[in-house]
Design a protein around this motif. Sequence first.
Motif, PDB file in Angstrom:
ATOM      1  N   TRP A 191     -73.589-102.113 -69.898  1.00 53.65           N
ATOM      2  CA  TRP A 191     -73.757-102.438 -68.545  1.00 53.65           C
ATOM      3  C   TRP A 191     -74.056-101.399 -67.560  1.00 53.65           C
ATOM      4  N   TRP A 202     -79.416-103.005 -68.223  1.00 47.26           N
ATOM      5  CA  TRP A 202     -78.803-104.031 -68.936  1.00 47.26           C
ATOM      6  C   TRP A 202     -80.102-105.021 -68.769  1.00 47.26           C
ATOM      7  N   SER A 208     -77.388-109.039 -76.242  1.00 43.75           N
ATOM      8  CA  SER A 208     -76.557-109.065 -75.119  1.00 43.75           C
ATOM      9  C   SER A 208     -75.837-110.602 -74.977  1.00 43.75           C
TER      10      SER A 208
END
Length: 267
Positions: A191, A202, A208
């Motif tokens: 991040w 990100w 993710s």
Amino acid sequence: MILSSASTGQVMLGVAAAAAYAVPALQAARSHPLTVRGALLLAWLLHASLLVLGVVGDTPRFGFAPALSVTAWLVLTVYGVESRLFPQLQARWALAGLGGLAVVLALLFPGQPLHVAASPWLPLHWALGIASYGLFGAAVVHAWLMTRAEQRFRQAADPHSGLPLLTLERLTFRFVSAGFVLLSATLLAGWLFGETLYGRAWKWDHKSVFSVLSWLAFATLLVGRARFGWRGKRAMRMLYTGAGLLLLAYVGSRFVLEVLLPRGGSV
């Protein structure tokens, strides 16, 4: 695939490692314990050599199968250390089968070559992520051993044939806690430093989303354990859910890209 992507040395090491894993996986009950331990140690060493050769080779590659291979090797490493401390652990045949399957998959699907412009910090980021895979994998193995121990207890089997339930439970949550710390560090690094590591900030892609969902599942498990004393089937279900989501995060997304929708690109 294997014929075009793996060197002769990698193929030979992989075949030898898979053959060595086959001895404890298929002959654990019929072979002498020393033979089984020796074969598992040989397989572990060959597997380690195969992983090192993949990293230091001319064109290092990475993908879903190499990630599984490293994870399996880490789980076997944990088991090897633990079996010295707790000789009652009895999971050689299952872990040997897991190791052999991971080696074969890594030969068949060696992944994509690393980009020449990849950040020098990227391997460290991957190492954190794969280490968390290994710790959560060890936790899942211990959860399976707990389930087996409970079944033996209900069937009035020999109570000295394995580790006590409380010991297995304590070890399981130690691995979950350690894996959670490494997973948190991995997500935080991605991040904060995504642009340095991957050349982009990100992004909420499948990897993710599943990674964050798995983090939430493990966080819920640890809070439930500490605050409400979760244990037994409820805790195991949450552990398996978190592990499944984490598996889908990198391994699952790379499997789709490399096998179901094969295409080039960075890993």
